[in-house]
Write a protein that holds these residues in place. Structure first.
Motif, PDB file in Angstrom:
ATOM      1  N   LYS A   1      -3.957   6.603   8.621  1.00  0.00           N
ATOM      2  CA  LYS A   1      -4.761   7.260   7.582  1.00  0.00           C
ATOM      3  C   LYS A   1      -5.266   6.248   6.547  1.00  0.00           C
ATOM      4  O   LYS A   1      -6.429   6.276   6.149  1.00  0.00           O
TER       5      LYS A   1
ATOM      6  N   GLU B   1      -6.166   9.539  -1.146  1.00  0.00           N
ATOM      7  CA  GLU B   1      -5.105   9.250  -0.182  1.00  0.00           C
ATOM      8  C   GLU B   1      -3.818   9.983  -0.568  1.00  0.00           C
ATOM      9  O   GLU B   1      -3.249   9.749  -1.629  1.00  0.00           O
TER      10      GLU B   1
ATOM     11  N   SER C   1      -6.642  12.348   2.815  1.00  0.00           N
ATOM     12  CA  SER C   1      -5.656  12.162   3.876  1.00  0.00           C
ATOM     13  C   SER C   1      -4.375  12.840   3.409  1.00  0.00           C
ATOM     14  O   SER C   1      -4.081  12.851   2.214  1.00  0.00           O
TER      15      SER C   1
END
Length: 713
Positions: A36, A355, A383
């Motif tokens: 990711k 993230e 992600s």
């Protein structure tokens, strides 16, 4: 304008990956180590102005691991971003028509922006001059290649090629197996060079919010402090003259502090002590104590700190006093504000990359966060491995990463599904069922009994949990398995999905006899009806499986409860009789029924007990008596072994070792010495699994170890 596609070739843990994105909010999900972070690094190399310098500093470590041990030499790293829905404004068209655009009409609607990390022109020329099939010559040339001397980073646009196509890669880079390398590159197909002054990164608003892991230290670091970043951004808009009165006040304050008698006395004492110690020759020529309160605008901003009160509290403290979740939420908030400041400028498009925002944040906040962060003019890519966030994600906007040996694959779960099918999937994917998107394999069950008892049986019998195997067991709470199972397909999620359901075969003769009373007739009709529905269900699932190697149904001959007893587990069932019945006569009758060899007798009894207690509660009661001696029904074992199609030698050996220990706890006279020797050989890869069976068959001939070995072979 939004990112519609990202292609990664030979980059980090991506040998060949194709990400698809839509407008609005997109989600990338996957286990730890699936890549990711690497996806975001790739995007940042092209779209984040601050990361552009790193695009020119790629190393051999940035090549996919399948190209290790110098196999990377001669190969290319390709990162390609495709944009869609460019508008017809002159400014944006002037950038992309000359650089990255794909002209189809009067103005470009799509554009590609590519990064090639490739051998320099002299190496490519030498490769193209090699005779076809000259493996020795190729290896000789590649041996002398180094990243520092022979590789370059090159940006192109206006490409029309599908870089994920292996044949296209051979056409662009070369065929290493047959030693065929192109003498020239077709710029119309693979893209023309983009001048540095036309960098896309300079024309868009791009904000990356890193994973929230240690935000307290980030707040203390002037480079990473989001508050300081915001204040610096604003300071550029404030007239410096406005800071002058503050600077004058600070200067006066510093002078006042320095003039304090105590400060002057200490200064004099320090000076005289040094002179006494080393003499005038070696003493400092001057010595002062000065106040260091900053009077420059930027340093004044650095001195500012956030003070926050937790929800429901009156106390206000520093960031370090907040809970981890509270600190992370504040950090995320400030980064979002930074994004708002950036996107307020005149840019072509706005991109927000986040993230793993879920770290230490409460489930409800995660879901609320995802719902709220929907800026109409911004494409957002998350992600995550939060089932709470993935639950509220649109299945059409999800990319799933699957970790493989030395590389990761990317799946889009809605590919090829019509609107009705997508809607069916979306309705099923709540926070519990969303686990199937993260699993290495999936088992779908129809009811509470299977959901409760199968994980217990696997743990007690095999000594390892379904979670340790990477298998998600999902309760569909119906027999409508196709709604979820359609996700597993060559075009969508390439993971094994086992369906566990009941064939509902009759446990008695369903022929209606003249001598049958009304209750017996009703019971026989019910059994016959269940059998009919079971056969119909099997016909549907058989048709559903055709041509799809990722999905397979496994059937209890009768029902889960009946087949559980049929495998020889009547002891466990008898242990809960007194918790189901109170009357001693009924208790005795139930015990006799469960000991009967006729499925018509014990089958009816176990179903009656389950119905009386409710299947879920009945399973909970039964779960208290599951042990290593419990026999897992064969169809369930088959489903588990299908769902996880590969088992390492260490996992299998751990299961066998667990069975040895359990047998020894019950009978310490058993001698497993030879078995342990063979098991060690199996762990080390010296023998095959089938070679273990002989020794165990001599010592514990009826143990499930033998069943396990047989099924895995």
């Amino acid at each position: 304008m939004y990112i519609s596609r990202v292609s990664l070739i030979n980059y980090r843990n991506f040998a060949n990956a194709n990400f698809r994105f839509n407008k609005g909010i997109n989600t990338i999900i996957g286990e730890n180590g699936s890549g990711k972070t690497n996806v975001f690094k790739a995007i940042r190399l092209l779209l984040e102005d601050a990361s552009l310098q790193y695009a020119y500093k790629l190393t051999e470590g940035d090549f996919n691991r399948s190209l290790d041990q110098n196999k990377w030499k001669g190969h290319w790293i390709i990162i390609s971003i495709e944009f869609d829905e460019l508008n017809d404004e002159e400014a944006i068209q002037s950038l992309f028509i000359h650089g990255a655009g794909i002209a189809e009409e009067n103005y470009v609607k799509k554009a590609t922006y590519n990064l090639f990390f490739r051998p320099k022109a002299d190496i490519r020329q030498k490769l193209s001059e090699l005779p076809k099939g000259d493996i020795v010559g190729l290896q000789t040339l590649l041996n002398d290649i180094t990243i520092q001397d022979n590789y370059e980073t090159f940006f192109t646009g206006k490409s029309t090629a599908d870089f994920n196509d292996p044949e296209i890669y051979k056409e662009l880079v070369g065929d290493f197996e047959n030693v065929i390398f192109p003498p020239t590159i077709d710029a119309a197909k693979f893209g023309s060079k983009i001048p540095h002054q036309l960098s896309v990164a300079k024309e868009i608003s791009f904000t990356f919010i890193q994973a929230l892991r240690d935000v307290v230290s980030d707040f203390h670091n002037n480079r990473t402090n989001p508050l300081l970043t915001l204040l610096k951004n604003n300071s550029g808009e404030i007239n410096e003259a406005e800071y002058q009165p503050i600077s004058n006040l600070v200067k006066t304050l510093n002078e006042s502090i320095e003039a304090l008698p105590d400060v002057q006395n200490i200064r004099d004492d320090i000076k005289s002590t040094i002179q006494d110690a080393v003499g005038l020759t070696y003493s400092p020529s001057s010595l002062s104590i000065k106040s260091s309160v900053p009077n420059e605008a930027e340093k004044l901003l650095q001195s500012l700190k956030l003070f926050i009160g937790e929800p429901g509290e009156e106390y206000e403290g520093g960031i370090q006093e907040l809970s981890l979740g509270g600190a992370n939420l504040i950090f995320l908030t400030l980064k979002l504000l930074e994004f708002k400041y950036r996107k307020s400028k005149d840019t072509f498009a706005n991109f927000l990359i986040i993230e793993e925002p879920e770290a230490h944040i409460h489930n409800h906040i995660q879901k609320t966060l995802f719902d709220k962060l929907d800026y109409g003019d911004t494409q957002i890519i998350y992600s995550t491995h939060s089932t709470q966030i993935s639950e509220v994600s649109n299945v059409e906007n999800i990319n799933i990463l699957a970790k493989k040996l030395n590389y990761a694959e990317v799946y889009q779960p809605s590919t090829g599904l019509n609107a009705e099918s997508i809607n069916q999937v979306q309705r099923y994917l709540d926070a519990v069922r969303t686990n199937l998107l993260f699993a290495k394999g999936v088992v779908l069950v129809e009811g509470d009994a299977e959901e409760i008892l199968i994980p217990i049986m696997v743990k007690k019998v095999l000594g390892i949990s379904l979670d340790e195997l990477g298998i998600s067991l999902i309760n569909i709470r119906s027999t409508g398995f196709e709604n979820v199972a359609q996700l597993f397909h060559d075009d969508r999620i390439q993971r094994m999905c086992a369906i566990l359901t009941d064939l509902d075969d009759a446990i008695c003769d369903t022929t209606i006899m003249a001598s049958d009373d009304d209750a017996l007739k009703k019971y026989k009709k019910k059994v016959a009806g269940s059998k009919k529905r079971g056969l119909e269900r099997k016909a549907v699932l058989d048709a559903f499986e055709i041509g799809n190697p990722w999905v397979k149904a496994f059937y209890a001959k009768h029902t889960f409860e009946v087949d559980f007893v049929s495998e020889g587990n009547e002891w466990e069932a008898k242990e809960i009789i007194k918790q189901v019945y109170v009357d001693q006569g009924t208790i005795d009758l139930a015990k006799a029924d469960l000991e009967d060899a006729d499925v018509a007798v014990y089958g009816r009894r176990i179903l009656t007990m389950a119905k009386q207690e409710g299947k879920g509660w009945f399973a909970i009661l039964l779960g208290n008596y599951i042990s290593y001696r419990t026999v897992i029904p064969a169809y369930i074992l088959d489903a588990i072994f299908f769902a996880k199609d590969t088992y390492s030698a260490n996992i299998v050996a751990d299961i066998i070792d667990y069975r040895i220990k359990k047998n020894l706890e019950e009978n310490d006279a058993l001698d497993f010495a030879s078995c342990r020797v063979e098991l060690a050989k199996y762990r080390n890869g010296e023998i095959k699994l089938k070679d273990l069976a002989f020794d165990f068959d001599l010592i514990i001939p009826h143990d499930q170890i033998l069943t396990l070995i047989d099924k895995l072979n």
